[in-house]
Design a protein around this motif. Structure first.
Motif, PDB file in Angstrom:
ATOM      1  N   ARG A   1       0.818  -1.226   0.000  1.00  0.00           N
ATOM      2  CA  ARG A   1       0.000   0.000   0.000  1.00  0.00           C
ATOM      3  C   ARG A   1       0.845   1.267   0.000  1.00  0.00           C
ATOM      4  O   ARG A   1       0.417   2.298  -0.489  1.00  0.00           O
ATOM      5  CB  ARG A   1      -0.951  -0.019   1.190  1.00  0.00           C
ATOM      6  N   THR A   2       2.053   1.187   0.561  1.00  0.00           N
ATOM      7  CA  THR A   2       2.937   2.349   0.545  1.00  0.00           C
ATOM      8  C   THR A   2       3.787   2.411  -0.724  1.00  0.00           C
ATOM      9  O   THR A   2       4.545   3.353  -0.905  1.00  0.00           O
ATOM     10  CB  THR A   2       3.878   2.344   1.774  1.00  0.00           C
ATOM     11  N   GLY A   3       3.653   1.410  -1.585  1.00  0.00           N
ATOM     12  CA  GLY A   3       4.382   1.403  -2.849  1.00  0.00           C
ATOM     13  C   GLY A   3       5.826   0.946  -2.726  1.00  0.00           C
ATOM     14  O   GLY A   3       6.614   1.121  -3.651  1.00  0.00           O
ATOM     15  N   LEU A   4       6.174   0.340  -1.607  1.00  0.00           N
ATOM     16  CA  LEU A   4       7.551  -0.098  -1.405  1.00  0.00           C
ATOM     17  C   LEU A   4       7.817  -1.498  -1.943  1.00  0.00           C
ATOM     18  O   LEU A   4       8.966  -1.862  -2.142  1.00  0.00           O
ATOM     19  CB  LEU A   4       7.901  -0.053   0.088  1.00  0.00           C
ATOM     20  N   ARG A   5       6.761  -2.243  -2.161  1.00  0.00           N
ATOM     21  CA  ARG A   5       6.921  -3.610  -2.658  1.00  0.00           C
ATOM     22  C   ARG A   5       5.642  -4.010  -3.370  1.00  0.00           C
ATOM     23  O   ARG A   5       4.544  -3.631  -2.958  1.00  0.00           O
ATOM     24  CB  ARG A   5       7.198  -4.544  -1.486  1.00  0.00           C
ATOM     25  N   GLN A   6       5.788  -4.793  -4.434  1.00  0.00           N
ATOM     26  CA  GLN A   6       4.610  -5.296  -5.117  1.00  0.00           C
ATOM     27  C   GLN A   6       3.973  -6.386  -4.281  1.00  0.00           C
ATOM     28  O   GLN A   6       4.626  -7.036  -3.462  1.00  0.00           O
ATOM     29  CB  GLN A   6       4.989  -5.847  -6.489  1.00  0.00           C
ATOM     30  N   VAL A   7       2.690  -6.591  -4.494  1.00  0.00           N
ATOM     31  CA  VAL A   7       1.981  -7.640  -3.766  1.00  0.00           C
ATOM     32  C   VAL A   7       2.566  -8.986  -4.190  1.00  0.00           C
ATOM     33  O   VAL A   7       2.566  -9.330  -5.371  1.00  0.00           O
ATOM     34  CB  VAL A   7       0.463  -7.612  -4.073  1.00  0.00           C
ATOM     35  N   PRO A   8       3.116  -9.740  -3.242  1.00  0.00           N
ATOM     36  CA  PRO A   8       3.709 -11.031  -3.602  1.00  0.00           C
ATOM     37  C   PRO A   8       2.636 -12.078  -3.877  1.00  0.00           C
ATOM     38  O   PRO A   8       1.529 -12.005  -3.334  1.00  0.00           O
ATOM     39  CB  PRO A   8       4.542 -11.400  -2.374  1.00  0.00           C
ATOM     40  N   ASP A   9       2.992 -13.030  -4.731  1.00  0.00           N
ATOM     41  CA  ASP A   9       2.065 -14.128  -5.004  1.00  0.00           C
ATOM     42  C   ASP A   9       1.895 -15.010  -3.763  1.00  0.00           C
ATOM     43  O   ASP A   9       0.812 -15.439  -3.442  1.00  0.00           O
ATOM     44  CB  ASP A   9       2.570 -14.974  -6.173  1.00  0.00           C
ATOM     45  N   ALA A  10       3.009 -15.258  -3.108  1.00  0.00           N
ATOM     46  CA  ALA A  10       2.979 -16.047  -1.876  1.00  0.00           C
ATOM     47  C   ALA A  10       3.829 -15.327  -0.843  1.00  0.00           C
ATOM     48  O   ALA A  10       4.863 -14.751  -1.170  1.00  0.00           O
ATOM     49  CB  ALA A  10       3.531 -17.445  -2.128  1.00  0.00           C
ATOM     50  N   SER A  11       3.378 -15.359   0.385  1.00  0.00           N
ATOM     51  CA  SER A  11       4.103 -14.674   1.451  1.00  0.00           C
ATOM     52  C   SER A  11       5.433 -15.385   1.720  1.00  0.00           C
ATOM     53  O   SER A  11       5.488 -16.621   1.782  1.00  0.00           O
ATOM     54  CB  SER A  11       3.252 -14.660   2.717  1.00  0.00           C
ATOM     55  N   ARG A  12       6.494 -14.590   1.849  1.00  0.00           N
ATOM     56  CA  ARG A  12       7.793 -15.171   2.192  1.00  0.00           C
ATOM     57  C   ARG A  12       7.797 -15.542   3.663  1.00  0.00           C
ATOM     58  O   ARG A  12       7.189 -14.862   4.493  1.00  0.00           O
ATOM     59  CB  ARG A  12       8.917 -14.165   1.939  1.00  0.00           C
ATOM     60  N   SER A  13       8.512 -16.590   3.981  1.00  0.00           N
ATOM     61  CA  SER A  13       8.599 -17.013   5.380  1.00  0.00           C
ATOM     62  C   SER A  13       9.498 -16.049   6.149  1.00  0.00           C
ATOM     63  O   SER A  13      10.284 -15.292   5.570  1.00  0.00           O
ATOM     64  CB  SER A  13       9.167 -18.430   5.468  1.00  0.00           C
ATOM     65  N   LEU A  14       9.387 -16.091   7.452  1.00  0.00           N
ATOM     66  CA  LEU A  14      10.209 -15.245   8.296  1.00  0.00           C
ATOM     67  C   LEU A  14      11.684 -15.595   8.120  1.00  0.00           C
ATOM     68  O   LEU A  14      12.534 -14.704   8.073  1.00  0.00           O
ATOM     69  CB  LEU A  14       9.780 -15.389   9.760  1.00  0.00           C
ATOM     70  N   ALA A  15      11.989 -16.866   7.993  1.00  0.00           N
ATOM     71  CA  ALA A  15      13.381 -17.287   7.810  1.00  0.00           C
ATOM     72  C   ALA A  15      13.961 -16.705   6.518  1.00  0.00           C
ATOM     73  O   ALA A  15      15.122 -16.274   6.495  1.00  0.00           O
ATOM     74  CB  ALA A  15      13.475 -18.811   7.795  1.00  0.00           C
ATOM     75  N   ASP A  16      13.161 -16.667   5.458  1.00  0.00           N
ATOM     76  CA  ASP A  16      13.625 -16.074   4.197  1.00  0.00           C
ATOM     77  C   ASP A  16      13.872 -14.578   4.350  1.00  0.00           C
ATOM     78  O   ASP A  16      14.820 -14.028   3.794  1.00  0.00           O
ATOM     79  CB  ASP A  16      12.606 -16.304   3.081  1.00  0.00           C
ATOM     80  N   ARG A  17      13.033 -13.921   5.101  1.00  0.00           N
ATOM     81  CA  ARG A  17      13.193 -12.480   5.323  1.00  0.00           C
ATOM     82  C   ARG A  17      14.455 -12.198   6.144  1.00  0.00           C
ATOM     83  O   ARG A  17      15.192 -11.252   5.852  1.00  0.00           O
ATOM     84  CB  ARG A  17      11.965 -11.913   6.021  1.00  0.00           C
ATOM     85  N   VAL A  18      14.704 -12.996   7.157  1.00  0.00           N
ATOM     86  CA  VAL A  18      15.906 -12.820   7.969  1.00  0.00           C
ATOM     87  C   VAL A  18      17.146 -13.090   7.122  1.00  0.00           C
ATOM     88  O   VAL A  18      18.132 -12.335   7.184  1.00  0.00           O
ATOM     89  CB  VAL A  18      15.867 -13.733   9.214  1.00  0.00           C
ATOM     90  N   LEU A  19      17.104 -14.123   6.301  1.00  0.00           N
ATOM     91  CA  LEU A  19      18.227 -14.428   5.419  1.00  0.00           C
ATOM     92  C   LEU A  19      18.489 -13.284   4.441  1.00  0.00           C
ATOM     93  O   LEU A  19      19.633 -12.876   4.236  1.00  0.00           O
ATOM     94  CB  LEU A  19      17.962 -15.729   4.646  1.00  0.00           C
ATOM     95  N   GLY A  20      17.443 -12.736   3.867  1.00  0.00           N
ATOM     96  CA  GLY A  20      17.592 -11.611   2.953  1.00  0.00           C
ATOM     97  C   GLY A  20      18.182 -10.390   3.635  1.00  0.00           C
ATOM     98  O   GLY A  20      19.024  -9.690   3.061  1.00  0.00           O
TER      99      GLY A  20
END
Length: 144
Positions: free
Chosen positions: A96-115
């Motif tokens: 909604r703030t335009g910082l990221r497109q709506v993902p098809d599937a939500s990334r897991s928390l582990a993937d976010r921490v890794l990124g």
């Protein structure tokens, strides 16, 4: 989110806050390079000027990465404290703030921490490159 997830978020946020020292070093390196260029550019060798210019240019990337890390630290703190209630809610807010497109599937928390850890590593490499270029500029000036 479980207690383990909140603990992981709090730990990640703490890691990102601790990395603020690296960001301060990057900013200082950029400031030193710009200051030296502004005050002594006429007396510097071309190689030194190019090295100091590279430090300043890399500093732009460093500032962007530092900003992203501060933003991510705030998001992880929000997740840890419960002000951001879930990962889908976070994705929705970012969309909604335009910082990221709506993902098809939500990334897991582990993937976010890794990124985020990868972003932290890139930031560290950027600051190391700044330091190496500043050292190179100083060493080539002495050879003139």
């Amino acid at each position: 989110m479980t207690d383990n997830d909140r603990t992981l978020c709090a730990t990640t946020a703490s890691l990102l806050r601790a990395a603020g020292g690296i960001a301060a070093l990057g900013l200082a390196l950029s400031g030193i390079a710009l200051g030296v260029l502004a005050l002594t550019a006429r007396s510097l060798s071309l190689t030194s000027c190019m090295g100091l210019g590279a430090v300043a240019i890399i500093g732009v990337l460093e500032r962007y990465l530092a900003l992203r890390l501060r933003f991510d630290a705030g998001l992880f703190e929000g997740l840890a404290h419960g002000t951001i209630t879930s990962l889908p809610a976070l994705d929705n807010a970012l969309s909604r703030t335009g910082l990221r497109q709506v993902p098809d599937a939500s990334r897991s928390l582990a993937d976010r921490v890794l990124g985020t850890r990868q972003l932290l590593q890139r930031h560290g490499i950027t600051v190391a490159c700044q330091a190496a270029m500043l050292l190179l500029a100083l060493l080539t000036q002495d050879l003139q």
